[in-house]
Design a protein around this motif. Structure first.
Motif, PDB file in Angstrom:
ATOM      1  N   TYR A 224     -83.859 -60.218  35.255  1.00  0.00           N
ATOM      2  CA  TYR A 224     -85.064 -60.787  34.666  1.00  0.00           C
ATOM      3  C   TYR A 224     -85.890 -61.476  35.750  1.00  0.00           C
ATOM      4  O   TYR A 224     -85.364 -62.254  36.552  1.00  0.00           O
ATOM      5  N   GLU A 225     -87.170 -61.179  35.767  1.00  0.00           N
ATOM      6  CA  GLU A 225     -88.066 -61.844  36.702  1.00  0.00           C
ATOM      7  C   GLU A 225     -88.374 -63.251  36.198  1.00  0.00           C
ATOM      8  O   GLU A 225     -88.153 -63.571  35.038  1.00  0.00           O
ATOM      9  N   ASN A 226     -88.869 -64.078  37.098  1.00  0.00           N
ATOM     10  CA  ASN A 226     -89.155 -65.460  36.705  1.00  0.00           C
ATOM     11  C   ASN A 226     -90.386 -65.540  35.812  1.00  0.00           C
ATOM     12  O   ASN A 226     -91.253 -64.665  35.815  1.00  0.00           O
ATOM     13  N   PRO A 538     -93.208 -62.642  43.209  1.00  0.00           N
ATOM     14  CA  PRO A 538     -93.450 -61.429  44.001  1.00  0.00           C
ATOM     15  C   PRO A 538     -94.020 -60.338  43.095  1.00  0.00           C
ATOM     16  O   PRO A 538     -94.291 -60.567  41.921  1.00  0.00           O
ATOM     17  N   SER A 539     -94.216 -59.170  43.664  1.00  0.00           N
ATOM     18  CA  SER A 539     -94.669 -58.057  42.826  1.00  0.00           C
ATOM     19  C   SER A 539     -93.676 -57.876  41.690  1.00  0.00           C
ATOM     20  O   SER A 539     -92.470 -57.968  41.880  1.00  0.00           O
ATOM     21  N   ARG A 540     -94.178 -57.604  40.495  1.00  0.00           N
ATOM     22  CA  ARG A 540     -93.304 -57.634  39.333  1.00  0.00           C
ATOM     23  C   ARG A 540     -93.599 -56.484  38.403  1.00  0.00           C
ATOM     24  O   ARG A 540     -94.633 -55.808  38.499  1.00  0.00           O
ATOM     25  N   GLU A 541     -92.668 -56.302  37.450  1.00  0.00           N
ATOM     26  CA  GLU A 541     -92.784 -55.251  36.450  1.00  0.00           C
ATOM     27  C   GLU A 541     -92.772 -55.819  35.040  1.00  0.00           C
ATOM     28  O   GLU A 541     -92.928 -55.076  34.083  1.00  0.00           O
ATOM     29  N   MET A 542     -92.573 -57.120  34.912  1.00  0.00           N
ATOM     30  CA  MET A 542     -92.500 -57.753  33.602  1.00  0.00           C
ATOM     31  C   MET A 542     -93.709 -58.664  33.405  1.00  0.00           C
ATOM     32  O   MET A 542     -94.300 -59.148  34.369  1.00  0.00           O
TER      33      MET A 542
END
Length: 848
Positions: A224-226, A538-542
């Motif tokens: 999971y991204e922040n 950072p670059s993210r997908e969520m």
């Protein structure tokens, strides 16, 4: 309270016996040889998670097998816990064992299984009555495999034998095998819905039942991204439900939210007696009574977890959970002739409800819907001390809700509430340069912000609040102290809460680390900095979560002990997800700095995050505002007036006036237009007339009221060796000369223009050309020599002014050179306007 806590954490003695697996169970093979070398840092590794549900027997089988990979895993995974509700469920253990080097060690010891009533929602004043069986495993070592299985039997009676659940197929931890099966009798049906690319189940039909099977192997952990929104879950999952529609849930639950006519009459009488002397509107009185006078407290064991208490009982005991309070408020409002009904919502994942399968277990909260005739009003009775009229009371963004009312068939879409906002005004009154200041802070909270602040002041000691506020500002001003006690004003009818704070700062100035004689002031909007420094990513997908309830204006007002050289400034950063404005205004000795910020969305798509963070970095550059003072210049004779500048101005005016006088009479070209074709000033020349007329007035204002030209401190500052601003001083001197000469010349141009003299067109061309060239040179030189003295907005404004001048000249210079209208308008000569005696005198002077 002590008795309640003792009850909540009481340990129960209960005997458990080892029982065989249920006869309907389909055993699942386990690969004990799976390598967990890549998971050493986790401390443990799941070899098997097996969930099997049988709808006929109402049994839920669970088996978990994991390998301990290091000492951290020993510490974390040596305790086993199982939750169940003893009011309608039974717990059966099948085995608890450790596999060590191929040997099975039985660790099922009934006497060591403890059951405790552990309240996970104790801080929310909810006591659900569930028990937790705790098994502490002895002698667990690195490399051991722990294997345990149990079955929980029993449905909550309120569901009337209907089954619904959700299985998630990916977790933050790796799993070698994840198995799910649901055994459905042939005479029953279930619906299922897949999310996030979850696999279709393997459907196996038998004589008496149908088996739905999901079997995953070698599951990677989900990372999971922040700062992900609470409603967002990218893991594949499945909803399974025997409820055919939302209507079926309404019909089932509606019976629990209804009372007899006799009870209604009794409740109406009791309610009337409670607020008989109240001058408040009955609707508002009912809402405030349930919110403020009925405590939020619930014992939600067994069926009470989803069935409300009777309103008369809640009214008598004066406490209840969200269901109890909503049911009571609905009935009280109905007694006032309103259509009001309880509504089920979810406080966190409401945004996703519309896509989910119908299920009563998908809700975790209950509120009230009120039919106001032309619109629906929603009230959360668990929020206390709310202000405003009934139609203005704040309601959280729950997105969707299920109204428990006859005739309803689906979820209701709830309104999105705009943030109400907060206005903060900090006022500094400086006593002297290098000294201290008085600081007054007035904060006006509105809407939900006022509700929160009202709750804070009602539940905390005012002295403690005062100290916490003082500590807050001491970060910026270490020598701050309370000058007068804080006070607050609560306008609950308008839902505004205003707090006033009074401080004295013994020393507000700071020494510059670069120069010994330089001191400075910093003004920083510390009260809004948390909003302006979002979580980096950072670059993210969520998706990226944003607080949608931000709307704040932070104003700083500074009363200076003397006038300052301050330029007005304006910065605005617009985005689809937020807005920000920064304004600086200065007049007299009063400086005003305003920061306005608000959110426009609740989350961002991944592609929007980089731009969002970059724009906030730009905002951060505008947060601190500095005023500096050079004490080395303070010792100079800066008082009075720079008389030399005035003498220069007068001399230049006299010289330029004489030049213009000579130009008026000596430059008198012959008109090429026949006098009978002469035209009056009109057409586009009207615009020129306005501009030319205003020019000398504007120049005079700048010369007279731009005081820095005639203050010794200005010239001392720019020509002081320590400041390295000699170039700016030279430019200012040329600006003074230019503005003086151009002022006199502009008067000549106005006279010639309105006299329609033949000399006017070419002299006006010179007017436009010279002014444009000067603005270009002035702008380029200053921005090149001193780029650090100008903000981005100031540089942008300078370039815009320069472009405007170029465009103006590009339009009007060709017009005055080529236009036939100009040639036919400016046909008068000085000779034609004077008497013969004046002509003779002029000719005589000319010949001389």
């Amino acid at each position: 309270m002590i008795c309640t806590l003792l009850f909540a954490f009481k340990a129960f003695s209960q005997n458990f016996q080892k029982t065989p697996n249920p006869n309907w169970l389909k055993p699942v093979e386990v690969n004990y040889g799976t390598s967990a070398s890549d998971e050493q840092n986790l401390g443990f590794y799941y070899l098997l998670v097996d969930n099997q549900d049988d709808l006929q027997s109402e049994q839920f089988y669970r088996r978990t097998i994991y390998e301990i990979t290091n000492n951290q895993g020993v510490a974390e995974m040596s305790d086993l816990t199982v939750d169940y509700d003893p009011e309608y469920q039974k717990l059966f253990f099948h085995h608890i064992r450790i596999i060590r080097e191929g040997q099975i060690i039985d660790r099922f010891e009934p006497g060591k299984i403890r059951t405790v009533q552990r309240e996970s929602n104790l801080e929310r004043k909810l006591y659900d009555g569930r028990l937790t069986a705790i098994i502490n495993l002895d002698d667990v070592r690195e490399g051991d495999v722990v294997d345990y299985a149990y079955t929980v039997q029993g449905y909550n009676p309120i569901h009337q034998g209907k089954y619904d659940t959700t299985f998630t197929f990916q977790y933050p931890l790796p799993i070698d095998r994840y198995h799910v099966s649901v055994r459905v009798p042939s005479n029953e049906t279930v619906n299922y819905k897949l999310f996030n690319d979850a696999r279709e189940p393997k459907k196996v039909k038998h004589e008496n039942h149908v088996l739905y099977v999901w079997d995953y192997k070698d599951l990677d952990p989900i990372v999971y991204e922040n700062n992900v929104p609470v409603w967002y879950d990218p893991a594949p999952y499945v909803d399974i439900s025997q409820y055919s529609s939302w209507k079926s849930i309404i019909e089932q639950y509606q019976s629990h939210y209804s009372i007899s006519a006799k009870e209604k009459n009794r409740l109406k009488k009791e309610a009337a007696a409670i607020w008989a002397d109240s001058k408040t509107d009955p609707i508002q009185a009912a809402i405030q009574f349930v919110q403020d006078e009925v405590r939020y407290l619930g014992f939600e064991n067994g069926i009470n977890a989803q069935k409300p208490s009777q309103p008369s009982l809640v009214l008598e005991r004066r406490f209840g959970d969200c269901k109890d309070k909503s049911f009571l408020l609905s009935e009280l409002l109905q007694s006032q002739g309103l259509d009001a009904y309880p509504m089920l919502v979810h406080s966190a994942i409401g945004k996703t409800l519309y896509d989910r399968l119908p299920s009563p277990n998908i809700f975790n909260h209950c509120v009230v819907q009120i039919d106001m005739g032309t619109y629906f009003k929603y009230i959360d009775p668990t929020i206390n001390l709310q202000g405003g009229k009934p139609e203005e009371i704040y309601f959280p963004n729950y997105h969707y809700g299920l109204v428990l009312k006859e005739g309803e068939t689906s979820l209701s879409t709830l309104p999105l509430v705009e943030p109400s906002g907060t206005e903060i005004t900090e006022t500094f009154t400086l006593d002297k340069i290098g000294g201290g200041a008085l600081m007054e802070v007035t904060t006006k909270y509105m809407g939900s912000d006022a509700d929160s602040k009202r709750q804070e002041f009602s539940s905390n000691d005012k002295n403690q609040i005062q100290q916490s506020y003082l500590n807050f500002y001491s970060v910026l001003y270490p020598r701050i102290r309370v000058d007068r006690p804080m006070n607050y004003e609560d306008s609950r009818a308008f839902n505004e809460f205003t707090v006033s704070e009074f401080y004295a700062i013994d020393s507000i100035w700071s020494d510059s680390p670069e120069r010994e004689d330089l001191i400075f002031l910093e003004f920083y909007p510390i009260s809004i900095q948390d909003y302006l420094y979002p979580t980096s990513s950072p670059s993210r997908e969520m998706p990226y979560a944003i607080n949608p309830n931000i709307k704040v204006d932070h104003k700083t007002i500074v009363y200076l002990p003397e006038e300052w050289n301050i330029q007005n400034d304006h910065v605005r950063i617009n985005d689809k997800s937020f807005y920000y404005a920064h304004n600086v205004k200065y007049f007299g000795n009063r400086l005003e700095i305003l920061h306005s910020y608000g959110s426009l969305k609740s989350f961002l798509d991944p592609s929007e995050v980089v731009n969002y963070l970059e724009k906030h970095k730009s905002i951060q550059q505008n947060l601190s505002y500095y005023l500096s003072y050079d004490r080395a210049l303070a010792g100079m004779d800066n008082a009075g007036t720079a008389w030399w500048a005035i003498f220069l101005l007068v001399a230049l005016m006299i010289g330029m006036a004489f030049f213009c006088y000579r130009l008026y009479y000596r430059y008198d070209p012959v008109s090429k237009t026949n006098e009978k074709f002469t035209r009056k000033i009109g057409g586009w020349l009207i615009l020129v007339a306005i501009g030319l007329t205003l020019t000398p007035l504007i120049l005079l204002f700048e010369l007279v009221f731009t005081s820095e030209y005639f203050e010794p401190s200005t010239w001392s500052a720019v020509f002081h060796p320590a400041n390295n601003k000699v170039g700016m001083g030279i430019v200012m001197l040329f600006e003074l000369i230019y503005n003086t000469l151009f002022f006199v010349y502009s008067i000549l141009i106005v006279i010639l223009f309105y006299q329609r003299r033949t000399s006017a067109p070419k002299l006006i061309v010179i007017f436009y050309a010279v002014s444009t060239i000067f603005v270009i040179l002035d702008t380029v030189i200053l921005l090149s020599l001193y780029p650090d003295l100008y903000t981005g907005a100031e540089r942008q404004d300078s370039y815009i002014d320069m472009i405007k001048m170029i465009i103006r000249s590009a339009i009007w210079i060709p017009y005055f050179l080529l236009s036939s209208r100009v040639a036919e308008t400016f046909t008068k000569r000085v000779w034609a306007e004077e008497s013969k005696e004046d002509k003779s005198l002029a000719i005589s002077e000319h010949s001389q």
